[in-house]
Each structure stands twice: as structure tokens, then as C-alpha cells.
Scaffold this motif. Structure first.
Motif, PDB file in Angstrom:
ATOM      1  N   LEU A  37      61.926  15.373  75.348  1.00 24.38           N
ATOM      2  CA  LEU A  37      62.173  16.473  74.428  1.00 24.38           C
ATOM      3  C   LEU A  37      61.501  17.761  74.897  1.00 24.38           C
ATOM      4  CD1 LEU A  37      61.806  14.638  70.989  1.00 24.38           C
ATOM      5  CD2 LEU A  37      63.908  15.501  72.027  1.00 24.38           C
ATOM      6  N   VAL A  38      60.300  17.631  75.460  1.00 23.68           N
ATOM      7  CA  VAL A  38      59.633  18.816  76.008  1.00 23.68           C
ATOM      8  C   VAL A  38      60.450  19.391  77.163  1.00 23.68           C
ATOM      9  CG1 VAL A  38      57.567  19.644  77.197  1.00 23.68           C
ATOM     10  CG2 VAL A  38      57.342  18.061  75.285  1.00 23.68           C
ATOM     11  N   ALA A  39      60.982  18.514  78.015  1.00 22.96           N
ATOM     12  CA  ALA A  39      61.805  18.971  79.138  1.00 22.96           C
ATOM     13  C   ALA A  39      63.070  19.670  78.637  1.00 22.96           C
ATOM     14  CB  ALA A  39      62.168  17.785  80.038  1.00 22.96           C
ATOM     15  N   VAL A  40      63.713  19.101  77.607  1.00 23.91           N
ATOM     16  CA  VAL A  40      64.916  19.727  77.040  1.00 23.91           C
ATOM     17  C   VAL A  40      64.583  21.095  76.457  1.00 23.91           C
ATOM     18  CG1 VAL A  40      66.624  19.546  75.190  1.00 23.91           C
ATOM     19  CG2 VAL A  40      66.078  17.545  76.587  1.00 23.91           C
ATOM     20  N   ILE A  45      65.191  27.058  77.008  1.00 28.23           N
ATOM     21  CA  ILE A  45      64.693  28.435  76.907  1.00 28.23           C
ATOM     22  C   ILE A  45      64.621  29.120  78.277  1.00 28.23           C
ATOM     23  CG2 ILE A  45      63.391  27.937  74.823  1.00 28.23           C
ATOM     24  CD1 ILE A  45      60.853  27.897  76.467  1.00 28.23           C
ATOM     25  N   THR A  46      64.656  28.356  79.375  1.00 23.91           N
ATOM     26  CA  THR A  46      64.654  28.962  80.711  1.00 23.91           C
ATOM     27  C   THR A  46      66.049  29.003  81.335  1.00 23.91           C
ATOM     28  OG1 THR A  46      64.089  26.816  81.700  1.00 23.91           O
ATOM     29  CG2 THR A  46      62.267  28.310  81.208  1.00 23.91           C
ATOM     30  N   PRO A  48      68.610  30.923  80.632  1.00 21.06           N
ATOM     31  CA  PRO A  48      69.056  32.278  80.997  1.00 21.06           C
ATOM     32  C   PRO A  48      68.479  32.766  82.326  1.00 21.06           C
ATOM     33  CG  PRO A  48      68.465  32.185  78.679  1.00 21.06           C
ATOM     34  CD  PRO A  48      68.026  30.889  79.275  1.00 21.06           C
ATOM     35  N   VAL A  49      67.245  32.384  82.637  1.00 22.17           N
ATOM     36  CA  VAL A  49      66.667  32.768  83.932  1.00 22.17           C
ATOM     37  C   VAL A  49      67.435  32.090  85.067  1.00 22.17           C
ATOM     38  CG1 VAL A  49      64.567  32.764  85.332  1.00 22.17           C
ATOM     39  CG2 VAL A  49      64.406  33.035  82.856  1.00 22.17           C
ATOM     40  N   MET A  50      67.751  30.819  84.885  1.00 27.77           N
ATOM     41  CA  MET A  50      68.548  30.085  85.866  1.00 27.77           C
ATOM     42  C   MET A  50      69.906  30.761  86.067  1.00 27.77           C
ATOM     43  SD  MET A  50      68.863  27.189  87.685  1.00 27.77           S
ATOM     44  CE  MET A  50      70.187  26.090  88.271  1.00 27.77           C
ATOM     45  N   THR A  51      70.552  31.137  84.981  1.00 26.46           N
ATOM     46  CA  THR A  51      71.856  31.810  85.066  1.00 26.46           C
ATOM     47  C   THR A  51      71.733  33.149  85.782  1.00 26.46           C
ATOM     48  OG1 THR A  51      72.539  30.747  82.992  1.00 26.46           O
ATOM     49  CG2 THR A  51      73.793  32.671  83.714  1.00 26.46           C
ATOM     50  N   TRP A  52      70.685  33.890  85.458  1.00 24.92           N
ATOM     51  CA  TRP A  52      70.469  35.207  86.086  1.00 24.92           C
ATOM     52  C   TRP A  52      70.297  35.062  87.605  1.00 24.92           C
ATOM     53  CZ3 TRP A  52      66.424  37.555  88.754  1.00 24.92           C
ATOM     54  CH2 TRP A  52      66.487  38.957  88.879  1.00 24.92           C
ATOM     55  N   LEU A  53      69.566  34.065  88.028  1.00 28.19           N
ATOM     56  CA  LEU A  53      69.343  33.867  89.455  1.00 28.19           C
ATOM     57  C   LEU A  53      70.623  33.432  90.167  1.00 28.19           C
ATOM     58  CD1 LEU A  53      65.880  32.021  89.375  1.00 28.19           C
ATOM     59  CD2 LEU A  53      66.323  34.346  90.189  1.00 28.19           C
ATOM     60  N   THR A  54      71.373  32.513  89.572  1.00 25.46           N
ATOM     61  CA  THR A  54      72.593  32.028  90.234  1.00 25.46           C
ATOM     62  C   THR A  54      73.657  33.118  90.315  1.00 25.46           C
ATOM     63  OG1 THR A  54      73.320  31.115  88.105  1.00 25.46           O
ATOM     64  CG2 THR A  54      72.208  29.621  89.632  1.00 25.46           C
ATOM     65  N   ARG A  55      73.706  33.998  89.325  1.00 25.53           N
ATOM     66  CA  ARG A  55      74.683  35.089  89.372  1.00 25.53           C
ATOM     67  C   ARG A  55      74.364  36.096  90.466  1.00 25.53           C
ATOM     68  NH1 ARG A  55      75.586  36.440  82.894  1.00 25.53           N
ATOM     69  NH2 ARG A  55      76.967  34.645  82.457  1.00 25.53           N
ATOM     70  N   GLY A 185      71.243  26.943  72.020  1.00 29.52           N
ATOM     71  CA  GLY A 185      70.404  27.561  73.045  1.00 29.52           C
ATOM     72  C   GLY A 185      69.991  28.965  72.662  1.00 29.52           C
ATOM     73  N   ARG A 186      70.961  29.764  72.179  1.00 33.33           N
ATOM     74  CA  ARG A 186      70.634  31.136  71.766  1.00 33.33           C
ATOM     75  C   ARG A 186      69.677  31.137  70.590  1.00 33.33           C
ATOM     76  NH1 ARG A 186      72.129  33.859  67.609  1.00 33.33           N
ATOM     77  NH2 ARG A 186      73.787  32.375  67.089  1.00 33.33           N
ATOM     78  N   ILE A 187      69.915  30.258  69.613  1.00 34.96           N
ATOM     79  CA  ILE A 187      69.049  30.207  68.439  1.00 34.96           C
ATOM     80  C   ILE A 187      67.636  29.783  68.831  1.00 34.96           C
ATOM     81  CG2 ILE A 187      68.660  29.012  66.251  1.00 34.96           C
ATOM     82  CD1 ILE A 187      71.692  28.860  65.938  1.00 34.96           C
ATOM     83  N   LEU A 188      67.535  28.821  69.744  1.00 32.01           N
ATOM     84  CA  LEU A 188      66.218  28.366  70.186  1.00 32.01           C
ATOM     85  C   LEU A 188      65.471  29.475  70.918  1.00 32.01           C
ATOM     86  CD1 LEU A 188      64.212  26.068  70.391  1.00 32.01           C
ATOM     87  CD2 LEU A 188      65.369  25.301  72.467  1.00 32.01           C
ATOM     88  N   ILE A 189      66.190  30.205  71.764  1.00 32.06           N
ATOM     89  CA  ILE A 189      65.561  31.329  72.472  1.00 32.06           C
ATOM     90  C   ILE A 189      65.113  32.397  71.477  1.00 32.06           C
ATOM     91  CG2 ILE A 189      65.985  33.220  74.096  1.00 32.06           C
ATOM     92  CD1 ILE A 189      67.847  31.293  75.604  1.00 32.06           C
TER      93      ILE A 189
END
Length: 340
Positions: A37-40, A45-46, A48-55, A185-189
């Protein structure tokens, strides 16, 4: 016999029994579920950073590795700071012991006769040492759990696009469960951002007040207040105990009362003035639900459940709102706030 043929009380009893069984199973599996659960949580929450880097052309494996390494660096930095601060605090304990006994003897000025009372007579130092030794023995297990968490974050970041696409194909983009999942994901962020801002106000305010008052290790206690404020209501109370004791040791009962009053005012301002203005409708949970969720998830999952109580409760709320039959329960979990 079908579900429709059952009376409403019978259906409620069956659902309640099922919930109890599920929670008992989660509690039994807590050593495995906790790191997962901690990993999920951190993967979501990270993301978006992954998406930003891949783009920007970074290969997915390298992007996931970068996120994990950044999280490891953050953890190492926090542990280094806490290690240095707590080492200095522990070295000062003998000095505080003598001062504390002197303050206890001075309570006679307030009409309290301590007699032959010494504070340390009521503290089982053998028990404290035993607990510290037990914690030290668990270092290996904690280290392994942390390793599992970081590995899980990396794999979840890599697998997230495929899992999302598979759910979209299986459920359909218009399915309410899929829509709530995609929004989670958005709500959690949003929750993490809002909670962190509020905690910064609480932590910085507490640290500044303790610095002005002259309480030792004010920065440490401010940081502890920042971290523990992720646990609503209960966390800041626990964080206020050490600086309150130090204020009593250094300045007597008046100092302790000043710390309690200041922390209470800072928390009230942050939770009742700042948080409602920042939080959207999805983040507005009933205060009773918040307190109950901290206790419930803490009993089921331990320390992990305490810190993830609100994200888990938000997930349950979204899950219940995915079906017409249970939507009313999810709505009752909110406090009726509207997005501004």
C-alpha cells in the motif's frame, strides 16, 4: 434464495459480516499489504513526474529509476537529519533529568506538594531499554520492507500505463468504477498537496514559536509536528508532547501551558481556516469519519494504516460512489462541502 428475497436487516447483517471478514483478512495480511500500500501510494503521487520525464524523451526504465532514486535521497536526508537531532537530544537527557526533578520539586509554589516524588520513579527504565532494543532488532525487517517499497514503486510506475489501458478495455471508459479509478490519482495528489501545505503551516508555526520561546531542538519538534500532522487530530497531539515537557523543564508550568496553547491555536487555524479553503469537495470528509478512519486503519494495518488512513478512506468513498446502491454511503462520509 436470492438477495431480493432477504429482508433489509438480513442483508445489512450479511454485508456487515462480510466487511468484518475482509477487515480481519487485511489485518492478518498486514505485514505483506503494508509495504504494498505504501508503494501504491507513492507510485500514484509520483506518476506525474514519471509522465513528465517520459514526455521529454526519457526512457521509461530510466524515468522510473530517477523517481525511485529521488525518493531514496529524500528518505536518506530525512533520516540523517533525524539521526543528528535525536543524538543531540539523547545526549542532553541526563541534564534534563536533573532539571525535571527540580521543576517537580518547585510545584509546591503552585499548591502541589510533591513530597519525595521523583519523576523517574514512575518510569520503568528497564522497559524503555527493552523497547529500544526490540526496535533495534527490527531494523533488518524494516530495511527489507523499505527495499520492497522502492522496488514496488519502480515496477508500479512502469506498469501503470498498461494497467490503466487494460482496465479501460475491460470496464469501458464510461464505467463509473473506471472513472472513479482514473480520478483517484488526481484526488490523491490534491490531498497530498493540500495536506502538505497545511502541515507546513503547522510545522513552521510550531518551530518558530518554540524558537522564540527558547525551547531546545525547536527545529526538530517543528519537523516532527510537520510529519505527524499527516495523522489528523492525533498526530499533532503526539508531536506536542516532547516540546511541552522540555518547556516545563526549562520554564516551569507556565512554559508548558504556553506551548500547549500555541500548538492548539496553530492547529485550529490550520485545520479550520486554511484546510477548508484549500480542500475540494472530494477531500472534505466528515470529522467523525476522519477520526474513525485513523483508529480503524491503525487497528487493521498498524502504523501504515495510521498514515494512510485518509487516502484509504478516500478510496473507499470513491468505491462506494461507483454504484447507485452504495452511493448514499459515500455521500454521507463527506461533510457537504463544495468546491470553490
Amino acid at each position: 434464495m436470492t438477495a431480493e428475497s432477504l429482508s433489509p436487516p438480513a442483508r445489512i447483517a450479511i454485508v456487515g459480516a462480510a466487511v468484518v471478514i475482509v477487515l480481519a483478512g487485511i489485518r492478518a495480511a498486514a505485514p505483506l499489504l503494508g509495504p504494498f500500500l505504501v508503494a501504491v501510494f507513492f507510485a500514484m503521487i509520483t506518476a506525474p513526474v514519471m509522465t513528465w520525464l517520459t514526455r521529454r524523451g526519457v526512457p521509461p526504465v530510466l524515468a522510473a529509476g530517477t523517481v525511485v532514486v529521488a525518493l531514496i535521497g529524500l528518505l536518506v536526508g530525512v533520516l540523517a537529519f533525524l539521526g543528528v537531532a535525536f543524538t543531540g537530544f539523547i545526549r542532553s537527557l541526563p541534564q534534563y533529568q536533573a532539571s525535571l526533578e527540580g521543576q517537580a520539586a518547585g510545584l509546591a509554589d503552585y499548591g502541589i506538594d510533591p513530597g519525595t516524588f521523583t519523576v523517574w520513579d514512575y518510569i520503568d527504565q528497564g522497559y524503555v531499554i527493552q523497547q529500544v532494543a526490540g526496535l533495534a532488532r527490527q531494523v533488518g525487517s524494516i530495511t527489507f520492507d523499505i527495499f520492497i517499497v522502492f522496488v514496488g514503486i519502480g515496477f508500479l510506475l512502469l506498469e501503470a500505463p498498461r494497467l490503466t489501458a487494460a482496465l479501460a478495455r475491460r470496464l469501458g471508459p464510461e464505467n463509473s468504477l473506471y472513472r472513479h479509478f482514473s480520478q483517484s490519482g488526481r484526488i490523491l495528489i490534491d490531498y497530498v498537496v493540500v495536506r502538505t501545505k497545511v502541515n507546513l503551516i503547522t510545522g513552521v508555526g510550531t518551530g518558530l514559536f518554540l524558537t522564540l520561546l527558547g525551547v531546545d531542538f525547536a527545529v526538530l519538534w517543528g519537523f516532527v509536528a510537520f510529519v505527524l500532522s499527516y495523522v489528523p487530530y492525533i498526530g499533532l497531539v503526539a508531536a506536542a508532547i516532547p516540546p511541552t515537557l522540555l518547556a516545563f523543564i526549562e520554564y516551569g508550568p507556565a512554559g508548558a501551558v504556553a506551548v500547549i496553547a500555541a500548538v492548539a491555536l496553530i492547529d485550529a487555524a490550520a485545520e479550520n481556516l486554511v484546510l477548508p479553503r484549500m480542500a475540494g469537495r472530494e477531500l472534505n470528509l466528515s470529522p467523525f469519519v476522519v477520526l474513525f478512519s485513523v483508529i480503524l486503519w491503525g487497528l487493521v494495518l498498524g502504523a501504515v494504516g495510521v498514515f494512510l488512513a485518509i487516502p484509504l478512506t478516500i478510496a473507499v468513498k470513491l468505491f462506494l460512489e461507483s454504484w447507485e446502491e452504495t452511493r448514499w454511503i459515500g455521500e454521507m462520509m463527506g461533510n457537504g462541502g463544495r468546491r470553490e
